[in-house]
Motif scaffolding. Structure first.
Motif, mmCIF file in Angstrom:
data_model
loop_
_atom_site.group_PDB
_atom_site.id
_atom_site.type_symbol
_atom_site.label_atom_id
_atom_site.label_comp_id
_atom_site.label_asym_id
_atom_site.label_seq_id
_atom_site.Cartn_x
_atom_site.Cartn_y
_atom_site.Cartn_z
ATOM 1 N N ILE A 15 0.846 -1.201 0.000
ATOM 2 C CA ILE A 15 0.000 0.000 0.000
ATOM 3 C C ILE A 15 0.881 1.250 0.000
ATOM 4 O O ILE A 15 0.561 2.245 -0.663
ATOM 5 C CB ILE A 15 -0.962 -0.009 1.212
ATOM 6 C CG1 ILE A 15 -1.784 -1.302 1.236
ATOM 7 C CG2 ILE A 15 -1.870 1.218 1.183
ATOM 8 C CD1 ILE A 15 -2.637 -1.540 0.026
ATOM 9 N N ASN A 16 1.989 1.196 0.706
ATOM 10 C CA ASN A 16 2.923 2.322 0.674
ATOM 11 C C ASN A 16 3.469 2.553 -0.735
ATOM 12 O O ASN A 16 3.594 3.702 -1.173
ATOM 13 C CB ASN A 16 4.083 2.082 1.652
ATOM 14 C CG ASN A 16 3.739 2.540 3.059
ATOM 15 O OD1 ASN A 16 3.169 3.614 3.244
ATOM 16 N ND2 ASN A 16 4.070 1.726 4.044
ATOM 17 N N VAL A 17 3.788 1.479 -1.436
ATOM 18 C CA VAL A 17 4.261 1.604 -2.823
ATOM 19 C C VAL A 17 3.184 2.263 -3.691
ATOM 20 O O VAL A 17 3.458 3.187 -4.471
ATOM 21 C CB VAL A 17 4.659 0.225 -3.385
ATOM 22 C CG1 VAL A 17 4.851 0.285 -4.902
ATOM 23 C CG2 VAL A 17 5.928 -0.287 -2.706
ATOM 24 N N ALA A 18 1.944 1.790 -3.554
ATOM 25 C CA ALA A 18 0.839 2.362 -4.341
ATOM 26 C C ALA A 18 0.686 3.858 -4.051
ATOM 27 O O ALA A 18 0.474 4.664 -4.961
ATOM 28 C CB ALA A 18 -0.458 1.625 -4.028
ATOM 29 N N LEU A 19 0.831 4.222 -2.783
ATOM 30 C CA LEU A 19 0.673 5.638 -2.410
ATOM 31 C C LEU A 19 1.770 6.490 -3.047
ATOM 32 O O LEU A 19 1.494 7.579 -3.573
ATOM 33 C CB LEU A 19 0.681 5.772 -0.882
ATOM 34 C CG LEU A 19 0.516 7.179 -0.338
ATOM 35 C CD1 LEU A 19 -0.737 7.859 -0.896
ATOM 36 C CD2 LEU A 19 0.444 7.150 1.191
ATOM 37 N N ILE A 20 2.992 5.985 -3.041
ATOM 38 C CA ILE A 20 4.096 6.723 -3.683
ATOM 39 C C ILE A 20 3.849 6.836 -5.196
ATOM 40 O O ILE A 20 3.991 7.911 -5.777
ATOM 41 C CB ILE A 20 5.444 6.025 -3.381
ATOM 42 C CG1 ILE A 20 5.790 6.211 -1.899
ATOM 43 C CG2 ILE A 20 6.569 6.584 -4.262
ATOM 44 C CD1 ILE A 20 6.884 5.288 -1.401
ATOM 45 N N GLU A 21 3.447 5.740 -5.817
ATOM 46 C CA GLU A 21 3.136 5.764 -7.257
ATOM 47 C C GLU A 21 2.063 6.803 -7.590
ATOM 48 O O GLU A 21 2.082 7.421 -8.650
ATOM 49 C CB GLU A 21 2.652 4.382 -7.715
ATOM 50 C CG GLU A 21 3.747 3.318 -7.764
ATOM 51 C CD GLU A 21 3.192 1.907 -7.975
ATOM 52 O OE1 GLU A 21 4.010 0.970 -8.111
ATOM 53 O OE2 GLU A 21 1.952 1.732 -7.980
ATOM 54 N N SER A 22 1.106 6.955 -6.696
ATOM 55 C CA SER A 22 -0.025 7.860 -6.964
ATOM 56 C C SER A 22 0.403 9.318 -7.001
ATOM 57 O O SER A 22 -0.255 10.142 -7.634
ATOM 58 C CB SER A 22 -1.100 7.682 -5.888
ATOM 59 O OG SER A 22 -0.712 8.322 -4.681
ATOM 60 N N GLY A 23 1.463 9.660 -6.284
ATOM 61 C CA GLY A 23 1.871 11.057 -6.171
ATOM 62 C C GLY A 23 0.929 11.903 -5.331
ATOM 63 O O GLY A 23 1.097 13.122 -5.235
ATOM 64 N N ILE A 24 -0.056 11.277 -4.698
ATOM 65 C CA ILE A 24 -1.035 12.020 -3.890
ATOM 66 C C ILE A 24 -0.470 12.253 -2.489
ATOM 67 O O ILE A 24 0.061 11.342 -1.858
ATOM 68 C CB ILE A 24 -2.381 11.267 -3.853
ATOM 69 C CG1 ILE A 24 -2.997 11.292 -5.269
ATOM 70 C CG2 ILE A 24 -3.321 11.881 -2.825
ATOM 71 C CD1 ILE A 24 -4.246 10.452 -5.423
ATOM 72 N N LYS A 25 -0.540 13.506 -2.053
ATOM 73 C CA LYS A 25 0.064 13.912 -0.777
ATOM 74 C C LYS A 25 -0.966 14.058 0.331
ATOM 75 O O LYS A 25 -0.631 14.039 1.517
ATOM 76 C CB LYS A 25 0.791 15.254 -0.945
ATOM 77 C CG LYS A 25 1.893 15.260 -2.011
ATOM 78 C CD LYS A 25 3.014 14.307 -1.655
ATOM 79 C CE LYS A 25 4.145 14.353 -2.687
ATOM 80 N NZ LYS A 25 5.078 13.235 -2.508
ATOM 81 N N ASP A 26 -2.211 14.263 -0.066
ATOM 82 C CA ASP A 26 -3.232 14.575 0.925
ATOM 83 C C ASP A 26 -4.586 14.095 0.417
ATOM 84 O O ASP A 26 -4.991 14.456 -0.698
ATOM 85 C CB ASP A 26 -3.270 16.096 1.141
ATOM 86 C CG ASP A 26 -3.942 16.452 2.437
ATOM 87 O OD1 ASP A 26 -3.279 16.434 3.475
ATOM 88 O OD2 ASP A 26 -5.161 16.718 2.401
ATOM 89 N N GLY A 27 -5.255 13.255 1.192
ATOM 90 C CA GLY A 27 -6.553 12.765 0.740
ATOM 91 C C GLY A 27 -6.970 11.534 1.511
ATOM 92 O O GLY A 27 -6.642 11.368 2.690
ATOM 93 N N LEU A 28 -7.711 10.652 0.825
ATOM 94 C CA LEU A 28 -8.199 9.414 1.432
ATOM 95 C C LEU A 28 -7.818 8.228 0.555
ATOM 96 O O LEU A 28 -7.904 8.300 -0.669
ATOM 97 C CB LEU A 28 -9.726 9.450 1.596
ATOM 98 C CG LEU A 28 -10.294 10.460 2.590
ATOM 99 C CD1 LEU A 28 -11.823 10.408 2.572
ATOM 100 C CD2 LEU A 28 -9.779 10.216 4.008
ATOM 101 N N LEU A 29 -7.443 7.154 1.210
ATOM 102 C CA LEU A 29 -7.106 5.900 0.526
ATOM 103 C C LEU A 29 -8.091 4.822 0.953
ATOM 104 O O LEU A 29 -8.265 4.564 2.148
ATOM 105 C CB LEU A 29 -5.679 5.487 0.895
ATOM 106 C CG LEU A 29 -5.113 4.224 0.226
ATOM 107 C CD1 LEU A 29 -3.596 4.338 0.081
ATOM 108 C CD2 LEU A 29 -5.464 2.949 0.976
#
Lengths: 138, 138, 138
Positions: free
Chosen positions: C25-39
């Motif tokens: 999930i951390n990898v997916a978050l980095i790939e997304s480039g999203i800094k602020d929001g909901l996962l």
């Protein structure tokens, strides 16, 4: 998109306690200035819960008795987790009650039905623990 | 950010019923015009649930029997909540089944696996009750 | 608003397994480039779960034993769902453990407390199954 983040801290007097935090969440929502979106509220610890139910003392006693039936605290030795810990039951109780709630925000208010109230469910208390409020919207 | 809100109303004929609302949610999603985002669907009452599972009648009978084992309706007197009420078991059953689901919206559709269907779980029915659909995205 | 979607695939060796997917999930978050929001992270199958708890092997054995007490696998004939299937218990176990988690994203990270870890809970494994990750924010 606007975003808002706040932590709430709790230290209950007893091992298990249910605390109505609806007014705290309403304060956070007003502080955020967000009128429309989604609000996430989650326990940041894995032995406590956030859930929505009724603020009725009889029901809260029923929850206590029921959770003790489904996942009893004692004997501690029944759980493999309880080597250095004594809180395995709290992990299970929190699983039943849930980690988080997601609440719609509409017209600057929690978009709730008539009896919905937000509770912090503590199952391994008497120490400082945190709850996260995250709101996104406009 | 776009936002959409809708209420669905239910009045079941029996005290307990599981109602497949997937097509209602699909209609709401089309009405919203939102192609990408998150959809929250939650019961607005504290004795009913929204959950995702299989639309299979045998399984639904298993849920009924299982929930009656974990949180039996009768005798009413076993619950402190049941002074003027008789629905304490419905509060507990809804806790097991969950208040809400959050569903990804991708390409204008519910981003579901092959068997995911959305259900309204009624545990204290025969009166009008509401469900909230809130969608945010673009 | 930015949005990101990813599927994770699992094929466990045993019928029931708990898999720590926090690093995925951390990898997916980095790939997304999203800094602020909901996962949002949810099982796309109705006999598996996504949940947040502790990565402690004793606790995981407690979960296995506890879920078998609340919703035993055998005898298969105790469940009406088990005509052509044998996985009714997996539908019930997944209900206890939950379909999904919603996690705040703050400063490009999962906004977690000290012990929160994300698990894929498989209750009817030994075949390929999917998990969805959907992130919205900025």
């Amino acid at each position: 998109m606007k975003s808002y983040r706040k932590e709430l801290w709790f230290k209950t007097k007893r091992r298990r306690e249910l605390v109505n935090i609806t007014s705290d969440i309403n304060v956070a929502l007003i502080e955020s200035g967000i009128k429309d979106g989604l609000l996430l509220c989650n326990a940041m610890h894995i032995t406590s819960s956030i859930f929505v139910n009724d603020d009725e003392s009889g029901l809260h006693k029923d929850f206590e008795k029921w959770l003790e039936t489904l996942a009893p605290e004692k004997p501690y030795s029944q759980y493999k987790h309880n080597g250095f810990e004594d809180n395995a039951d709290a992990h299970l109780k929190r699983t039943i009650m849930g980690r988080e709630v997601v609440i719609a925000v509409t017209d600057g208010k929690l978009d709730f039905g008539p009896w919905e109230q937000i509770f912090y469910g503590e199952f391994d208390g008497m120490r400082k623990k945190r709850v996260l409020v995250k709101i996104i919207g406009e």
